[in-house]
Write a protein that holds these residues in place. Structure first.
Motif, mmCIF file in Angstrom:
data_model
loop_
_atom_site.group_PDB
_atom_site.id
_atom_site.type_symbol
_atom_site.label_atom_id
_atom_site.label_comp_id
_atom_site.label_asym_id
_atom_site.label_seq_id
_atom_site.Cartn_x
_atom_site.Cartn_y
_atom_site.Cartn_z
ATOM 1 N N PHE A 18 34.849 29.647 45.389
ATOM 2 C CA PHE A 18 34.870 29.357 46.830
ATOM 3 C C PHE A 18 33.879 28.246 47.160
ATOM 4 O O PHE A 18 34.214 27.265 47.839
ATOM 5 C CB PHE A 18 34.520 30.628 47.604
ATOM 6 N N LYS A 19 32.657 28.408 46.653
ATOM 7 C CA LYS A 19 31.623 27.406 46.971
ATOM 8 C C LYS A 19 31.970 26.051 46.361
ATOM 9 O O LYS A 19 31.758 25.003 46.974
ATOM 10 C CB LYS A 19 30.262 27.897 46.456
ATOM 11 N N GLY A 20 32.496 26.088 45.136
ATOM 12 C CA GLY A 20 32.865 24.833 44.479
ATOM 13 C C GLY A 20 33.959 24.107 45.251
ATOM 14 O O GLY A 20 33.864 22.916 45.528
ATOM 15 N N LEU A 21 34.980 24.857 45.668
ATOM 16 C CA LEU A 21 36.119 24.228 46.344
ATOM 17 C C LEU A 21 35.770 23.783 47.758
ATOM 18 O O LEU A 21 36.478 22.970 48.343
ATOM 19 C CB LEU A 21 37.312 25.188 46.401
ATOM 20 N N SER A 22 34.688 24.335 48.339
ATOM 21 C CA SER A 22 34.340 23.854 49.677
ATOM 22 C C SER A 22 33.182 22.867 49.640
ATOM 23 O O SER A 22 32.609 22.549 50.673
ATOM 24 C CB SER A 22 34.072 25.025 50.630
ATOM 25 N N HIS A 40 46.144 28.919 41.734
ATOM 26 C CA HIS A 40 46.848 29.475 40.590
ATOM 27 C C HIS A 40 46.362 28.851 39.289
ATOM 28 O O HIS A 40 46.147 29.533 38.292
ATOM 29 C CB HIS A 40 48.344 29.242 40.778
ATOM 30 N N ARG A 41 46.140 27.522 39.338
ATOM 31 C CA ARG A 41 45.818 26.812 38.110
ATOM 32 C C ARG A 41 44.354 26.969 37.700
ATOM 33 O O ARG A 41 44.034 27.128 36.530
ATOM 34 C CB ARG A 41 46.147 25.316 38.286
ATOM 35 N N ASP A 87 44.324 34.737 49.200
ATOM 36 C CA ASP A 87 45.272 33.775 48.632
ATOM 37 C C ASP A 87 45.232 33.818 47.111
ATOM 38 O O ASP A 87 46.263 33.679 46.443
ATOM 39 C CB ASP A 87 44.940 32.351 49.115
ATOM 40 N N THR A 88 44.017 33.989 46.567
ATOM 41 C CA THR A 88 43.896 34.055 45.108
ATOM 42 C C THR A 88 44.592 35.297 44.568
ATOM 43 O O THR A 88 45.322 35.230 43.573
ATOM 44 C CB THR A 88 42.410 34.066 44.709
#
Ligand code: ADP
Ligand code: MG
Lengths: 242, 333
Positions: A203-207, A126-127, A14-15
């Motif tokens: 990835f780890k931060g967003l999960s 995206h941001r 997705d990134t």
């Protein structure tokens, strides 16, 4: 574990899809790049001095037993340029910058800032993720150049001054084995490692979930997970290229 | 003017953990609904599913003829523009000042000039009582102020549907009352559809037009406030009206066996307590989506308990309300 890997691959894809989307967020990118340089340049340089020296020491001792002392320069090429430097760089990026990126995104995640962004119609990939991963990928080859330079100088000085090697033979054997392509491949490795470390941190931060403790766990896992993946990648690239 | 949201057979689970299943309800356009449930029953999950941050396993969410639960990514982004969401702690962007936080949606989604933006932001800040705090960072202000700033940011694009997650968590009763009044006033002014999610029984009893009760992975009941406040259904009774044993601490949810045990011991929830009057907008106004007090009860032949609709100043709203409406109509004429 398998589900996490699947989710990681999905996020990475997705990134990648979000990379070409305009506008590219230059400000965020530059801020992040500057931040990464500022937290990792000095420790990286400091780590590469003993690294270069210890390589010269160990290789020098071994090689002296074979009576092939003049090849110390060559080992420096193999050791520092091809292998050590990109890995040291990536470990520093994941340790110093990746942990900070993960903590930052993790804190935003648990404060629901990420959800708020999405509700406001803004894609966090995206941001936030694209500029961070891009910054890691761009800064890593630069740091890699720094590690290579500092490491080679350290190993040269150590060989010549402490081990009594001759400057001429160090440079000669270095030149005999070193090719420009070594530097290129080293830089490409660093770029791949930097992007990987950045991606894992995001990835780890967003999960992250479950309050401040969840963020702490995520940061911890980022560093461990990144180290594992980087060594595997390093092996794969080295095996494929040389 | 507010948009109707129709939820049909919604089910959500994480892995093997079912959060809630088969939830169906309609948030009437322009009305205020409250979804009440003990902590951990998945109220936040429900809210996030409504805006498409989480995808349900099954079911539909109909808005403007589109199914938000099963639409394309592009359509989802478009539908989200109808929503304003106030997250539990405001979810302000930590690195931006309050002004920039509230200006953020305008800068992202409109081509307004900075001076137009300034005007709108100041207007919303005044609305939520934050004038003078524009340059503060979210970390420097109290939880109550963060929620109000989050509300101002949610309002800035004139949403048709406003979702609010636990407005009362972490606030003292005075600040909670202020915020509840703000919701009622905003609904009067903008007529957006409101859904407030909470575990605070007092908020559920006094603020909404409609109440839903989420308990044990199910929506136990959803309907007009007076219907739930006069219901005989044991669980509803226990949560909304339990009196003799004191209101159940919603945060320490009693499990079914406890409730059943109580029922068998004859600890029935007791006589129905009086139904409180609904929170009115300030300035002697009436909300468009509001029903007169007692209307549902009268239509369904239910006699409210003694002392219903009397406020803490002793006014009886069964009499006060028609007076207000006619004064209002005269005023308009
Ligand atoms: N993203 C998620 N992944 C897995 N489980 C979740 C997630 N979000 C919430 N949950 C679980 O769903 C349940 C309900 O959570 P929540 O909606 O926050 O409850 P409430 O808001 O009613 O207090 C909790 O058990 C929580 O652990
Ligand atoms: Mg919640």
């Amino acid at each position: 574990m398998i589900r996490a890997s699947g989710a990681f691959v999905a996020l990475t894809l997705d990134t990648l899809r979000a990379v070409p989307r305009r506008p590219f967020h230059w400000r965020e990118f530059l801020q992040q790049a500057w931040f990464i340089v500022s937290v990792s340049a000095l420790p990286t340089a400091l780590v590469s001095i003993p690294f270069g020296a210890v390589l010269a020491l160990q290789a020098g001792n071994l090689i002296r037993q074979f009576g092939a002392q003049s090849f110390t320069g060559a080992t420096a090429v193999l050791g520092i340029v091809r292998e050590a430097s990109p890995v040291v760089t990536a470990l520093m990026i994941s340790g110093a910058a990746g942990s900070a990126i993960c903590a930052d995104l993790g804190a935003r995640k648990i404060r629901e800032e990420i959800d708020a962004l999405e509700v406001l119609g803004i894609d966090p990939l995206h941001r936030l993720v694209v500029p961070r991963v891009a910054a890691c990928a761009v800064v890593a080859p630069l740091l890699n150049g720094l590690v290579t330079t500092v490491g080679l100088i350290a190993s040269y000085l150590f060989n010549v001054i402490a081990q009594g090697g001759s400057p001429g033979s160090y440079l000669q054997s270095f030149n005999a084995l070193a090719e420009l392509s070594d530097l290129w491949i080293s830089a490409v490795k660093a770029l791949v490692f930097g992007a990987t470390a950045g991606m894992i941190a995001c990835f780890k931060g967003l999960s992250a979930a479950g309050g401040p403790k969840g963020v702490g766990d995520a940061v911890n896992q980022t560093v461990v997970f990144a180290a594992m993946v980087l060594f595997a990648e390093n092996f794969l690239i080295s095996a494929a290229v040389w | 003017m507010g948009v109707e949201v129709v939820v049909e057979g919604l089910t959500k689970s994480f892995g093997r953990q079912v959060i809630w299943q088969d939830v169906s309800l309609t948030l009437p356009a322009g009305e205020i609904s409250v979804l009440l449930g003990p902590s951990g029953t998945g109220k936040s999950v429900f809210l996030k599913t409504l805006v498409g941050l989480l995808r349900p396993d099954r079911g539909h969410i109909w808005i403007d003829g589109y199914d938000l639960a099963n639409c394309s990514e592009d359509k989802l982004y478009e539908l989200r523009r109808l929503f304003g969401v106030l997250f539990q702690d405001g979810a302000l962007f930590g690195s931006l000042s309050l002004f920039d936080n509230i200006a953020f949606p305008l800068r992202e989604h409109t081509k307004k000039s900075e001076s137009q933006i300034r005007q709108i932001v100041m207007e919303k800040m005044e609305l939520v009582g934050l004038l003078g705090a524009e340059s503060k960072l979210p970390g420097e202000i109290s939880g109550g102020m963060r929620k109000r700033a989050g509300l101002a940011r949610a309002l800035v694009l004139d949403p048709e549907i406003i979702l609010v997650d636990e407005p009362d968590s972490g606030l003292d009763p005075v600040r909670t009352a202020y915020l509840n009044q703000l919701f009622v006033d905003l609904n009067t002014d903008f007529e957006a559809t409101f859904l407030i999610v909470t575990h605070d029984i007092n908020t559920a009893r006094t603020v909404p037009d409609d109440i839903g009760l989420l308990f044990r992975r199910e929506l136990v009941m959803f309907g007009p406030r007076e219907m739930l406040l006069s219901s005989d259904e044991p669980v509803v009774r226990q949560f909304l009206n339990a009196r003799r044993h004191g209101p159940i601490g919603m945060s320490e949810e009693k499990d079914v066996s406890e409730l059943e045990a109580e029922a068998q011991l004859g600890h029935d929830p007791g006589a129905l307590p009086p139904i409180p009057p609904q929170l009115m907008p300030t300035g002697n106004r009436v909300r468009r989506g509001q029903q007169p007090p007692g209307a549902w009860l009268a239509a369904h032949g239910v006699i409210p308990p003694q002392g219903s609709f009397i406020d803490d100043r002793g006014r009886n709203w069964l009499e006060e309300y028609p007076r207000l409406v006619s004064a209002h109509l005269n005023g308009v004429r």
